[in-house]
Design a protein around this motif. Structure first.
Motif, PDB file in Angstrom:
ATOM      1  N   ARG A 225       0.842  -1.193   0.000  1.00 27.18           N
ATOM      2  CA  ARG A 225       0.000   0.000   0.000  1.00 27.18           C
ATOM      3  C   ARG A 225       0.878   1.245   0.000  1.00 27.18           C
ATOM      4  O   ARG A 225       1.715   1.432   0.877  1.00 27.18           O
ATOM      5  N   SER A 226       0.668   2.092  -0.980  1.00 24.52           N
ATOM      6  CA  SER A 226       1.447   3.325  -1.104  1.00 24.52           C
ATOM      7  C   SER A 226       0.570   4.566  -0.999  1.00 24.52           C
ATOM      8  O   SER A 226       1.054   5.681  -1.138  1.00 24.52           O
ATOM      9  N   PHE A 271       8.212   6.819  -2.280  1.00 21.54           N
ATOM     10  CA  PHE A 271       9.482   6.114  -2.447  1.00 21.54           C
ATOM     11  C   PHE A 271       9.252   4.708  -2.991  1.00 21.54           C
ATOM     12  O   PHE A 271       9.987   4.257  -3.890  1.00 21.54           O
ATOM     13  N   LEU A 272       8.255   4.018  -2.453  1.00 23.85           N
ATOM     14  CA  LEU A 272       7.957   2.665  -2.926  1.00 23.85           C
ATOM     15  C   LEU A 272       7.621   2.667  -4.413  1.00 23.85           C
ATOM     16  O   LEU A 272       8.071   1.788  -5.163  1.00 23.85           O
ATOM     17  N   ARG A 273       6.845   3.653  -4.834  1.00 25.80           N
ATOM     18  CA  ARG A 273       6.452   3.716  -6.236  1.00 25.80           C
ATOM     19  C   ARG A 273       7.608   4.118  -7.141  1.00 25.80           C
ATOM     20  O   ARG A 273       7.773   3.576  -8.237  1.00 25.80           O
ATOM     21  N   LYS A 274       8.391   5.084  -6.699  1.00 22.03           N
ATOM     22  CA  LYS A 274       9.495   5.575  -7.525  1.00 22.03           C
ATOM     23  C   LYS A 274      10.514   4.489  -7.791  1.00 22.03           C
ATOM     24  O   LYS A 274      11.117   4.416  -8.869  1.00 22.03           O
ATOM     25  N   THR A 275      10.705   3.597  -6.817  1.00 21.52           N
ATOM     26  CA  THR A 275      11.644   2.490  -6.965  1.00 21.52           C
ATOM     27  C   THR A 275      10.963   1.203  -7.420  1.00 21.52           C
ATOM     28  O   THR A 275      11.637   0.188  -7.616  1.00 21.52           O
ATOM     29  N   SER A 276       9.621   1.245  -7.566  1.00 19.32           N
ATOM     30  CA  SER A 276       8.807   0.076  -7.967  1.00 19.32           C
ATOM     31  C   SER A 276       8.840  -1.045  -6.937  1.00 19.32           C
ATOM     32  O   SER A 276       8.451  -2.175  -7.239  1.00 19.32           O
ATOM     33  N   ILE A 277       9.270  -0.741  -5.701  1.00 21.10           N
ATOM     34  CA  ILE A 277       9.251  -1.756  -4.643  1.00 21.10           C
ATOM     35  C   ILE A 277       7.819  -2.146  -4.296  1.00 21.10           C
ATOM     36  O   ILE A 277       7.559  -3.263  -3.832  1.00 21.10           O
ATOM     37  N   ASP A 278       6.870  -1.233  -4.523  1.00 16.23           N
ATOM     38  CA  ASP A 278       5.468  -1.555  -4.224  1.00 16.23           C
ATOM     39  C   ASP A 278       4.956  -2.727  -5.055  1.00 16.23           C
ATOM     40  O   ASP A 278       3.957  -3.362  -4.701  1.00 16.23           O
ATOM     41  N   GLU A 279       5.637  -3.043  -6.152  1.00 20.62           N
ATOM     42  CA  GLU A 279       5.196  -4.130  -7.034  1.00 20.62           C
ATOM     43  C   GLU A 279       5.633  -5.511  -6.545  1.00 20.62           C
ATOM     44  O   GLU A 279       5.150  -6.537  -7.061  1.00 20.62           O
ATOM     45  N   LEU A 280       6.535  -5.592  -5.582  1.00 15.07           N
ATOM     46  CA  LEU A 280       7.131  -6.872  -5.200  1.00 15.07           C
ATOM     47  C   LEU A 280       6.125  -7.931  -4.741  1.00 15.07           C
ATOM     48  O   LEU A 280       6.335  -9.117  -5.013  1.00 15.07           O
ATOM     49  N   PRO A 281       5.035  -7.586  -4.033  1.00 15.29           N
ATOM     50  CA  PRO A 281       4.076  -8.627  -3.652  1.00 15.29           C
ATOM     51  C   PRO A 281       3.450  -9.367  -4.840  1.00 15.29           C
ATOM     52  O   PRO A 281       2.865 -10.437  -4.659  1.00 15.29           O
ATOM     53  N   ILE A 360      13.496  -8.059 -21.902  1.00 12.44           N
ATOM     54  CA  ILE A 360      12.688  -7.153 -21.094  1.00 12.44           C
ATOM     55  C   ILE A 360      13.152  -7.155 -19.644  1.00 12.44           C
ATOM     56  O   ILE A 360      13.251  -6.102 -18.998  1.00 12.44           O
ATOM     57  N   ILE A 361      13.466  -8.346 -19.105  1.00  9.63           N
ATOM     58  CA  ILE A 361      13.928  -8.443 -17.720  1.00  9.63           C
ATOM     59  C   ILE A 361      15.223  -7.662 -17.524  1.00  9.63           C
ATOM     60  O   ILE A 361      15.387  -6.919 -16.543  1.00  9.63           O
ATOM     61  N   PHE A 362      16.170  -7.795 -18.452  1.00  8.84           N
ATOM     62  CA  PHE A 362      17.454  -7.102 -18.323  1.00  8.84           C
ATOM     63  C   PHE A 362      17.298  -5.587 -18.438  1.00  8.84           C
ATOM     64  O   PHE A 362      18.134  -4.831 -17.920  1.00  8.84           O
ATOM     65  N   LYS A 363      16.252  -5.122 -19.134  1.00 10.17           N
ATOM     66  CA  LYS A 363      16.038  -3.691 -19.290  1.00 10.17           C
ATOM     67  C   LYS A 363      15.118  -3.100 -18.218  1.00 10.17           C
ATOM     68  O   LYS A 363      14.932  -1.888 -18.150  1.00 10.17           O
ATOM     69  N   THR A 364      14.545  -3.959 -17.379  1.00  6.68           N
ATOM     70  CA  THR A 364      13.561  -3.497 -16.401  1.00  6.68           C
ATOM     71  C   THR A 364      14.187  -2.694 -15.274  1.00  6.68           C
ATOM     72  O   THR A 364      13.643  -1.668 -14.848  1.00  6.68           O
ATOM     73  N   ILE A 365      15.331  -3.142 -14.767  1.00 11.38           N
ATOM     74  CA  ILE A 365      15.935  -2.482 -13.604  1.00 11.38           C
ATOM     75  C   ILE A 365      16.223  -1.005 -13.867  1.00 11.38           C
ATOM     76  O   ILE A 365      15.806  -0.144 -13.081  1.00 11.38           O
ATOM     77  N   PRO A 366      16.907  -0.626 -14.962  1.00  9.89           N
ATOM     78  CA  PRO A 366      17.104   0.822 -15.192  1.00  9.89           C
ATOM     79  C   PRO A 366      15.812   1.566 -15.451  1.00  9.89           C
ATOM     80  O   PRO A 366      15.729   2.774 -15.206  1.00  9.89           O
ATOM     81  N   ALA A 367      14.772   0.858 -15.931  1.00 12.37           N
ATOM     82  CA  ALA A 367      13.502   1.527 -16.207  1.00 12.37           C
ATOM     83  C   ALA A 367      12.691   1.760 -14.933  1.00 12.37           C
ATOM     84  O   ALA A 367      11.707   2.488 -14.959  1.00 12.37           O
TER      85      ALA A 367
END
Length: 374
Positions: A225-226, A271-281, A360-367
């Motif tokens: 939850r963000s 912060f969670l959204r900007k780093t996409s950490i909110d997507e981990l679940p 796509i996976i290799f390009k995801t982290i910088p995106a």
């Protein structure tokens, strides 16, 4: 009592073809209160509509019919005092081997939020509320019929590789391995995030919502939850004033909603959204089989129900995923248009492969590091 009504016009919906035979689309309509409202003025349709007073009358007709007489879809009226009875009837239709594959659309006299879930549990395909948008209802039926009947050689209608997406075994094994390893490794981080979310604002740690994935399959979608706890109640107003996809496109209602500078987001949530950490679940969704690591983003139901035409519904013939083409192409950029996103989704549905997934996976982290607050 039964009555037949015919509509024909090949501009919007040409006759469907099965085994090379042109057929008129058959729909059984049960009830009479909303009938005129639903069919009046819809002369462009290529439907034959058989009207019955009740499900009992419909079943009696079926007892004297063969498989070739079955309708493609069933429209059933529902009122405040008979909702339970109608849901039980839908369940019976699904349990009957003869009628289990019929498309079932419910028409309700009142808009109550709990009816959505009950319709889903009864395995109805959709439910609509008064006042009805007849064009939208029949457009939805058109898509569902085509989705069921489309064959790979019908490339003139929709250039897809199959009528229904089937996860390749290698892709599924890859998803299970990656999601399992990541969930184990990220457990300490999950605990820390849960504590920080709780310290900042009230509400659950994990936000759960209904999403439509591959083949319109509806499932529970997980994110950290963000936002503030009552964020959903504020969406309707913000989608009119802050929607990223509201400009630069044709008129009419927008399929996608992405809020610019969303005021509902908490400080830690930003912060969670900007780093996409909110997507981990969503790794849990992948492990369960609802999603894949790579695919098209599953959509909220209010967005998915608008993508019913062949051109836009193609995206649902691919897997739902955590990351995909549009995330690595222009994620976080305000100039990402609705049409560009649809095109990228369709491209992955048609041309997706394991090699493309790896790229796509290799390009995801910088995106993942977004430049805009979207």
């Amino acid at each position: 009592m039964q009555s037949d009504i015919y509509f024909s016009n090949t501009q919007r919906l040409p006759p469907l073809k099965t085994n090379g035979l042109s057929q008129t689309v058959g729909i059984a309509y049960i009830g009479n209160t909303f009938f005129d409202e639903i069919v009046e003025g819809e002369g462009y349709l290529n439907y034959r509509i058989d009207r019955y007073d009740s499900v009992i009358d419909f079943n009696n007709q079926l007892s004297n019919s063969s498989m070739v007489d079955l309708p493609y879809a069933l429209l059933i009226e529902m009122y405040n005092d008979d909702e339970l009875r109608v849901f039980n009837q839908v369940k019976a239709i699904r349990e009957n081997a003869l009628t289990s594959g019929i498309i079932v659309i419910l028409l309700s006299s009142s808009n109550k939020t709990e009816l959505h879930q009950k319709a889903l549990e009864a395995k109805a395909n959709d439910i609509y509320f008064k006042p009805f948008n007849a064009a939208l209802i029949f457009e939805r039926i058109s898509f569902l019929i085509r989705f069921k009947l489309l064959k790979p050689h019908d490339s003139g209608k929709l250039s897809v590789k199959a009528t229904e997406y089937k996860m390749p075994l290698g892709k599924r094994l890859f998803d299970i391995f990656v999601s399992s390893v990541l969930l184990l490794l990220l457990c300490p981080l999950f605990i820390l995030i849960a504590v920080l979310i709780k310290l900042e604002s009230r509400g659950p740690v994990v936000y759960k919502s209904k999403r439509a994935g591959s083949g319109y399959k509806i499932f529970d979608f997980y994110k950290f939850r963000s936002m503030v706890a009552d964020a959903d109640k504020k969406l309707a107003k913000l989608s009119q004033t802050n929607n990223q996809y509201a400009s630069g496109e044709e008129g009419g209602q927008k399929a996608f909603v992405k809020i610019l500078n969303d005021p509902r987001i908490t400080r830690f949530g930003n912060f969670l959204r900007k780093t996409s950490i909110d997507e981990l679940p969503q790794l849990i969704n992948v492990l369960k089989g609802d999603m894949s690591i790579v695919g098209n983003r599953p959509l909220p139901l209010y967005e998915a129900e608008q993508l019913t035409s062949d051109e836009f519904a193609m995206r649902f013939l691919g897997p739902a995923g955590i990351t995909g083409l549009w995330q690595i192409s222009k994620r976080g950029k305000a100039e990402m248009s609705e049409s560009e996103r649809k095109l990228l989704d369709n491209t992955y549905a048609k041309d997706g492969s394991f090699l493309m997934d790896l790229k796509i996976i290799f390009k995801t982290i910088p995106a993942m590091l977004q430049k805009e607050k979207v």
